[in-house]
Design a protein around this motif. Sequence first.
Motif, PDB file in Angstrom:
ATOM      1  N   GLY A   2      30.391 -70.262  82.101  1.00 33.68           N
ATOM      2  CA  GLY A   2      30.066 -68.865  82.282  1.00 33.68           C
ATOM      3  C   GLY A   2      28.589 -68.599  82.041  1.00 33.68           C
ATOM      4  O   GLY A   2      27.796 -69.491  81.739  1.00 33.68           O
ATOM      5  N   LEU A   3      28.253 -67.361  82.164  1.00 35.14           N
ATOM      6  CA  LEU A   3      26.878 -66.923  81.969  1.00 35.14           C
ATOM      7  C   LEU A   3      26.395 -67.233  80.558  1.00 35.14           C
ATOM      8  O   LEU A   3      25.273 -67.708  80.360  1.00 35.14           O
ATOM      9  N   MET A   4      27.246 -67.011  79.569  1.00 33.77           N
ATOM     10  CA  MET A   4      26.849 -67.255  78.181  1.00 33.77           C
ATOM     11  C   MET A   4      26.576 -68.740  77.937  1.00 33.77           C
ATOM     12  O   MET A   4      25.651 -69.088  77.202  1.00 33.77           O
ATOM     13  N   ASP A   5      27.355 -69.616  78.532  1.00 37.16           N
ATOM     14  CA  ASP A   5      27.124 -71.052  78.399  1.00 37.16           C
ATOM     15  C   ASP A   5      25.776 -71.441  78.998  1.00 37.16           C
ATOM     16  O   ASP A   5      25.035 -72.244  78.419  1.00 37.16           O
ATOM     17  N   ASN A   6      25.470 -70.856  80.153  1.00 43.76           N
ATOM     18  CA  ASN A   6      24.182 -71.134  80.795  1.00 43.76           C
ATOM     19  C   ASN A   6      23.025 -70.644  79.927  1.00 43.76           C
ATOM     20  O   ASN A   6      22.019 -71.329  79.773  1.00 43.76           O
ATOM     21  N   LEU A   7      23.170 -69.447  79.367  1.00 40.32           N
ATOM     22  CA  LEU A   7      22.119 -68.896  78.516  1.00 40.32           C
ATOM     23  C   LEU A   7      21.944 -69.727  77.250  1.00 40.32           C
ATOM     24  O   LEU A   7      20.813 -69.964  76.812  1.00 40.32           O
ATOM     25  N   LYS A   8      23.050 -70.162  76.667  1.00 40.05           N
ATOM     26  CA  LYS A   8      22.970 -70.989  75.465  1.00 40.05           C
ATOM     27  C   LYS A   8      22.258 -72.308  75.769  1.00 40.05           C
ATOM     28  O   LYS A   8      21.428 -72.775  74.998  1.00 40.05           O
ATOM     29  N   LYS A  10      20.034 -72.868  78.126  1.00 36.28           N
ATOM     30  CA  LYS A  10      18.607 -72.580  78.312  1.00 36.28           C
ATOM     31  C   LYS A  10      17.925 -72.314  76.979  1.00 36.28           C
ATOM     32  O   LYS A  10      16.792 -72.745  76.757  1.00 36.28           O
TER      33      LYS A  10
END
Length: 76
Positions: A2-8, A10
């Motif tokens: 998800g988006l949160m996994d991608n942000l984490k 990065k």
Amino acid sequence: MGLMDNLKGKADELKEKASELAGRHNEQIDDVVDKAGHAVDKATKHKYSEKIEHGTAKAKHVVDDFATKPGDGTAD
């Protein structure tokens, strides 16, 4: 993923890069911290010299703890 996994992911990547850069430029960072401390000490007419010394020493210690040398693989 998800988006949160991608942000984490990065965020972790950016933290590692910042840590590596801090390791490479540790002496320069210490010099800037010293200059800032001296400027603040002068601006306050040496009224808070002891506290400023303590703060600059603590700031340098934090940078040292955060910094990893390039290629040493100690980034968290």
